[in-house]
Design a protein around this motif. Structure first.
Motif, mmCIF file in Angstrom:
data_model
loop_
_atom_site.group_PDB
_atom_site.id
_atom_site.type_symbol
_atom_site.label_atom_id
_atom_site.label_comp_id
_atom_site.label_asym_id
_atom_site.label_seq_id
_atom_site.Cartn_x
_atom_site.Cartn_y
_atom_site.Cartn_z
ATOM 1 N N ILE A 179 0.835 -1.208 0.000
ATOM 2 C CA ILE A 179 0.000 0.000 0.000
ATOM 3 C C ILE A 179 0.863 1.249 0.000
ATOM 4 N N THR A 180 1.942 1.214 0.774
ATOM 5 C CA THR A 180 2.851 2.360 0.800
ATOM 6 C C THR A 180 3.403 2.634 -0.595
ATOM 7 N N GLU A 181 3.807 1.578 -1.265
ATOM 8 C CA GLU A 181 4.368 1.763 -2.611
ATOM 9 C C GLU A 181 3.302 2.242 -3.598
ATOM 10 N N LEU A 182 2.089 1.704 -3.457
ATOM 11 C CA LEU A 182 0.988 2.181 -4.299
ATOM 12 C C LEU A 182 0.758 3.675 -4.077
ATOM 13 N N MET B 7 4.448 2.051 7.081
ATOM 14 C CA MET B 7 4.077 3.190 6.235
ATOM 15 C C MET B 7 4.770 4.475 6.670
ATOM 16 N N MET B 8 5.657 4.360 7.680
ATOM 17 C CA MET B 8 6.190 5.586 8.264
ATOM 18 C C MET B 8 6.963 6.451 7.266
ATOM 19 N N GLU B 9 7.532 5.842 6.250
ATOM 20 C CA GLU B 9 8.316 6.665 5.337
ATOM 21 C C GLU B 9 7.454 7.682 4.578
ATOM 22 N N VAL B 10 6.143 7.436 4.528
ATOM 23 C CA VAL B 10 5.295 8.422 3.854
ATOM 24 C C VAL B 10 4.539 9.298 4.858
ATOM 25 N N GLY C 168 20.042 -1.081 0.080
ATOM 26 C CA GLY C 168 18.766 -0.661 0.659
ATOM 27 C C GLY C 168 18.772 -0.794 2.173
ATOM 28 N N GLU C 169 17.678 -0.373 2.806
ATOM 29 C CA GLU C 169 17.595 -0.441 4.259
ATOM 30 C C GLU C 169 16.503 -1.414 4.677
ATOM 31 N N TYR C 170 16.690 -2.016 5.847
ATOM 32 C CA TYR C 170 15.722 -2.994 6.333
ATOM 33 C C TYR C 170 14.601 -2.325 7.120
ATOM 34 N N LYS C 171 13.370 -2.784 6.879
ATOM 35 C CA LYS C 171 12.242 -2.321 7.704
ATOM 36 C C LYS C 171 11.667 -3.534 8.411
ATOM 37 N N GLU C 172 11.436 -3.418 9.690
ATOM 38 C CA GLU C 172 11.016 -4.612 10.426
ATOM 39 C C GLU C 172 9.511 -4.825 10.380
ATOM 40 N N PRO C 173 9.087 -6.100 10.470
ATOM 41 C CA PRO C 173 7.655 -6.362 10.553
ATOM 42 C C PRO C 173 7.120 -5.919 11.918
ATOM 43 N N ALA C 174 5.844 -5.610 11.967
ATOM 44 C CA ALA C 174 5.249 -5.131 13.217
ATOM 45 C C ALA C 174 4.847 -6.304 14.092
ATOM 46 N N ILE C 175 5.591 -6.507 15.155
ATOM 47 C CA ILE C 175 5.307 -7.628 16.044
ATOM 48 C C ILE C 175 5.199 -7.112 17.467
ATOM 49 N N PHE C 176 4.148 -7.544 18.162
ATOM 50 C CA PHE C 176 4.043 -7.135 19.556
ATOM 51 C C PHE C 176 4.262 -8.319 20.471
ATOM 52 N N VAL D 298 -4.031 1.627 20.639
ATOM 53 C CA VAL D 298 -2.628 2.011 20.670
ATOM 54 C C VAL D 298 -2.049 1.978 19.261
ATOM 55 N N ILE D 299 -1.535 3.092 18.830
ATOM 56 C CA ILE D 299 -0.868 3.145 17.537
ATOM 57 C C ILE D 299 0.629 3.067 17.812
ATOM 58 N N TYR D 300 1.273 2.068 17.231
ATOM 59 C CA TYR D 300 2.707 1.927 17.448
ATOM 60 C C TYR D 300 3.419 2.234 16.137
ATOM 61 N N THR D 301 4.448 3.076 16.225
ATOM 62 C CA THR D 301 5.071 3.567 14.991
ATOM 63 C C THR D 301 6.332 2.825 14.617
ATOM 64 N N GLY D 302 6.849 1.998 15.506
ATOM 65 C CA GLY D 302 8.139 1.390 15.213
ATOM 66 C C GLY D 302 9.273 2.322 15.613
ATOM 67 N N LEU D 303 10.467 1.932 15.180
ATOM 68 C CA LEU D 303 11.678 2.592 15.651
ATOM 69 C C LEU D 303 12.044 3.828 14.830
#
Lengths: 313, 558, 131
Positions: free
Chosen positions: A61-64, A98-101, B550-558, C35-40
């Motif tokens: 979705i981010t890329e779209l 999606m944070m990059e956008v 490129g850079e790595y983006k991590e999957p969202a895991i709680f 809770v919205i979590y944004t990551g690092l």
């Protein structure tokens, strides 16, 4: 403070955000504001994205969104995650991908919990689509929960529904068999660099072929590698093609009618439920009926009939 | 280890003991807890006897120190021959400030150095990068170029001491800084020794200081392996780390299993490149945590050695040096409390003792004030003294694996090995370590364990002295380290001057060549060294690799 | 009205220690919050934009590298610039006692160091949320 609906129409991000909160919370002010926004809707193109967990939907979705941005369009994204049935809380984590956008003023992302709604959507998602539409977002993308179950309700709201799969493991093909086949306007096999891509593609093609033989439309299948931006342009083209067909065949209006009907039913359902179960007048009645059912003085069907006859009188 | 008849008798006696002795007492006065579970939620019984270890075969499973399967230690003389290296992880502010601290530590009897880098360095950014804002020198020393490395080791004999560097994503570049510093002093590369952490897999799993996606990261790691055994043979090119997995909230079993799974993954990757397993395996080293459950920790180190030896043999290693696991240990930072910080001294002492009894090769003891800030000089000295007491006063060093043969410990060691093998199966079913990372398997397992532990602390099921029991309301009086406020400015000015004074043409050519090598299949290390010698900065060199990988983006895991 | 407290749990700066942030995120969910979590590695701008779009009531910042005096204040400064002071800001991490009053003054209302309980955090949010 100037009028909230006015500010939404101007595209003010904070007004959009607040308006969404109002509809999510079933606030008393929401219905009147929504009625005013509704008049200004109908322009946005709505894309639904569903599929198995771990398929890379958020990245796709981010890329779209970025691709639409390059074409100068503004984008609204709704990302839905499950609400805990125990606490009523939710962890909304789709945004991480999606944070990059997140600092692009042309992209507005909103995370939502399902808040009790089944089928991979959130009860307020219809309103959110209208809000984005009224605020001038040209593209609205909805990401369903994606727990691997058939999340078929997305077709009632999206103009184009994409089902996203990944190579390997067989989960994807199982999901197709479990009901995602029928809802897909476009199949996307993401992570096309993974081993097993060819196999998944072949399996999917044979399923589509079966469908064609059964007299249905041939659903296109695309391979993407969202992380490497592979296949995104082609996907946007395919979405455009599907949308144009909808417009030229007049089916878009059918789609929209279906959305409004679903929404109408949903609003009535919600109101009725609130009326019966939340408002004080009926609450006592419900309690006393449950007591009767417990003591076997009455069956559940008869009790239900009693409530309905009161509501309907 | 016992004959059948003896075992039967012991089993019978144990039953009798339970019915006549243990159960009646338990009924009269119930035990303190209904269930006794260690930190991995393994249920611990009231007593262990030979019956619990009846399947253990001495020559197959236990053996002798210095011999396969290395359960009892990797050297035959163990700590009688040589004590472990006392290596305190240190670094803050500018290279100048940290250089001072290193000299202080060496003067107080430390036997090896261990460099902590600040966050911008760990992520491959120069001090003047926008994302470095606020982070300069906070968690370690800022090293943005060869120039900084020269200052960091000024007047320290790098041919005589060994240096461990906790650096992962940009490890090849920072290692190149160190090598180039020796080159400049005309010290042969064969004479420098030390360790780079260089363990990217655990970054995705736990510590999250990743830069590139897994595949190119693995390639860089194998590049360092290859360059290492050819050019810098005394260097440990990786320290496969469970420490951070544990700090992220895993159990001891998870720490053990995930770390070893990572280790085997590196070996497979290097073998796939065509490297000879017996050429690089002796340079692999490990790094574990020392946490609060005393026996579980000791069992963990012992099980780790045995699993590694067995696994390496299966992978085709032949030399004994390839089969033995050498490891560094650090006491658990996560166990330190900000409340009543002095009691951390006691925690650390017990944790350190477990590491020594478990046969560690090197040890860092945390300072008591680290839950509050970077450690002060005095706190670091006390932490070092703790090791010296264990080494020279307690007598635990007089014999190898002094607790070996304890029914409880051997049972627990076996059990932890078994649970690790179960985890290996699960990882295998997910398609291996990297697919499991991408699916969030490790991250989810760890998140579950850490949340469960925290809830048990909150509901009082687990005691943390000073936090949920025996609390005191008193102001904390710990002298905290004060850093030079001008440090960041000094560093940025040095960077500016460096960029002005160097031969830019030479650097540009070197960077371009590196980019080409990275895109191709050549070993990147020689190209990185060329960039470093031309005074390319960390950010510039890493930038070239970021561009390619490129850079790595991590999957969202709680 | 079915009001739910919405919380943004964000990790500014470069440190990757997310154990605490994730535990807190889960605990807040279990307390009925969204809770919205944004990551690092979030920049202050990313955090502000997310707070706007998600219309959160609370921002929880977690930072263990020691850069809190710079980065927490960057964020509260930007909240003030954007007239978003109705958002409750809390922070956690390795924060020395002497920094606490200065952070409070900057607008970080609650500071939770090592040893703060999840209950403390939940209670503080429920009692201090401004809208």
């Amino acid at each position: 403070m100037t009028d909230l609906a006015e500010r939404v129409l101007e595209g003010d991000p904070r007004a959009i955000a607040r308006m969404i909160t109002l509809v999510e919370n079933n606030s008393d002010e929401a219905p009147e504001l929504m009625s005013r926004l509704h008049k200004k809707t109908g322009r946005a193109q709505v894309i639904g994205v569903t599929g198995v967990m771990g398929a890379g939907k958020s990245t796709l979705i981010t890329e779209l969104a970025l691709e639409y941005r390059r074409a100068g369009k503004t984008v609204g994204i709704v990302a839905i995650d499950p609400t805990s049935p125990f606490s009523g809380g939710a962890l909304l984590g789709d945004r991480i991908r999606m944070m990059e956008v997140s600092t692009d003023p042309g992209i507005f992302i909103r995370s939502m919990g399902t808040r009790g709604m089944l089928g991979g959507l959130s009860g307020a998602v219809f309103d959110v689509v209208e809000i984005f539409d009224a605020a001038g977002k040209e593209i609205v993308i909805i990401e369903t929960v994606g727990v691997g179950q058939a999340e078929v309700d997305i077709i009632k709201i999206a103009d184009t529904t994409m089902v996203v799969l990944v190579p390997g493991l067989g989960d994807s093909i199982q999901a197709i068999k479990a009901g995602l086949m029928e809802i897909a306007d476009i199949f996307v096999i993401n992570k096309s660099d993974r081993p097993g891509f060819d196999l998944t593609m072949a399996e999917l093609e044979s399923l589509v072929e079966l469908n064609v033989q059964a007299g249905r439309k041939r659903t296109p299948i695309l391979g993407t590698n969202a992380k490497e931006r592979g296949g995104i342009k082609e996907l946007v083209e395919e979405i455009k093609k599907h949308y144009n067909e909808l417009v030229s065949s007049g089916k878009l209006d059918d789609h929209r009618r279906m959305r409004y009907e679903t929404e109408l039913v949903e609003i009535v359902r919600k109101r009725l439920m609130n009326l019966i179960f939340d408002e004080a007048v009926f609450k006592d009645k419900v309690d006393s009926l449950v007591n009767k059912i417990e003591k076997k003085e009455m069956g559940p069907y008869a009790a239900a009939q009693e409530i309905l006859s009161r509501v309907l009188k | 280890m016992y004959d059948e008849k003896k075992l039967k008798e012991i089993a019978k006696r144990k039953k009798e003991w339970e019915t006549t002795c243990y159960n009646p007492l338990k009924e009269r006065s119930p035990e303190r807890m209904e269930r006794f579970q260690n930190l991995s939620w393994t249920e611990i019984g009231p007593l262990y006897t030979p019956v619990d270890i009846k399947d253990i075969d001495h020559s197959r499973d236990i053996g002798f120190p210095g011999e396969y399967p290395f359960l009892r230690g990797i050297h035959s003389t163990m700590h009688r021959g040589r004590l472990w290296t006392m290596r305190q992880f240190a670094g803050f502010g500018t290279a100048e400030e940290t250089n001072e601290r290193y000299k202080y530590l060496l003067a107080h009897g430390e036997t090896g150095l261990s460099v902590a880098f600040d966050y911008p360095t760990l992520y491959g950014y120069d001090t003047d990068h926008p994302l470095s804002r606020g982070e300069f020198g906070k968690c370690g020393v800022a090293i943005s170029s060869l120039k900084d490395m020269e200052i960091l080791f000024k007047d320290i004999p790098v041919d005589r001491i060994t240096t461990s560097m906790t650096i992962n994503g940009p490890a090849p570049i920072v290692w190149a800084f160190y090598i180039a510093n020796a080159d400049k002093q005309n010290i042969p590369r064969s004479q420098i020794g030390g360790t780079i952490q260089n363990d990217v897999l655990k970054e995705y799993i736990a510590q999250k200081s990743f830069i590139f996606p897994p595949e190119p990261s693995m390639r860089l790691t194998v590049d360092t392996f290859e360059f290492g055994f050819r050019e810098v043979p005394r260097w440990n090119t990786i320290s496969i780390s469970g420490y951070h997995i544990r700090e992220a909230g895993s159990t001891a079993v998870q720490e053990l299993a995930f770390t070893l799974a990572d280790g085997f993954e590196y070996v497979r990757a290097a073998v796939a490149r065509g490297l000879d397993i017996d050429a690089f395996a002796p340079r692999l080293s490990f790094f574990f945590n020392a946490h609060n459950d005393f026996f579980e920790e000791i069992a963990k180190y012992r099980a780790a050695r045995r699993i590694w030896a067995r696994g390496m043999k299966e992978l085709g290693a032949k030399k004994p040096r390839s089969l033995l696991m050498r490891f560094h240990t650090q006491t658990a930072g996560v166990s330190l409390t900000a409340q009543q910080p002095e009691i951390n001294l006691v925690r650390v002492a017990i944790q350190a003792l477990a590491a020594v009894l478990g046969g560690t090769q090197s040890l860092h003891t945390n300072s008591m004030d680290e839950a509050l800030a970077l450690p002060s000089e005095k706190a670091v000295r006390l932490a070092l003294r703790t090791q010296q007491i264990i080494a020279e006063e307690t007598g635990v060093t007089y014999t190898a694996d002094p607790l070996g043969g304890s029914y409880y410990l051997e049972w627990l060691t076996d059990r932890m090995e078994e649970e690790s093998l179960n985890y290996f199966d699960r990882i295998e079913r997910l398609g291996g370590v990297i697919p499991a990372i991408e699916k969030g398997f490790f991250q989810r397992e760890i998140a579950e364990a850490s949340y469960r532990f925290q809830q048990e602390v909150e509901n009082g099921k687990r005691t943390i002295v000073g936090v949920n029991k025996y609390q005191m309301d008193e102001p904390v009086e710990i002298p905290l380290l004060v850093m030079d406020e001008k440090g960041e400015e000094v560093q940025i000015n040095r960077l500016k001057k460096l960029r002005r004074d160097r031969d830019q043409g030479k650097l540009d050519r070197a960077l371009k060549a590196l980019g080409k090598a990275a895109k191709g299949e050549e070993n990147t290390m020689p190209y990185i060294l060329d960039c470093v010698h031309a005074y390319g900065t960390l950010g510039e060199i890493c930038g070239v690799l970021r561009e390619v990988f490129g850079e790595y983006k991590e999957p969202a895991i709680f | 009205m079915d009001k739910k407290i919405r919380v943004l749990v964000a990790k500014p700066g470069l440190d990757g220690h997310d154990r605490g942030a994730k535990i807190v995120a889960r605990a807040l969910r279990d307390a009925g919050m969204e809770v919205i979590y944004t990551g690092l590695h979030q920049t202050p701008d990313m955090i502000i934009q997310t707070a706007i779009q998600e219309d959160v009531d609370v921002i929880g910042l977690s930072l263990l590298s020691g850069a809190h005096m710079t980065l927490f204040r960057d964020i509260t400064d930007k909240l003030r610039e954007n007239d978003m002071e109705d958002i409750l800001v809390v922070g956690g991490g390795i924060i020395p006692e002497e920094d606490v009053p200065r952070l409070n003054e900057a607008g970080v209302r609650g500071i939770f160091g090592p040893g703060a309980t999840l209950d403390d955090i939940i209670r503080f949010i429920k009692e201090n949320v401004k809208r």
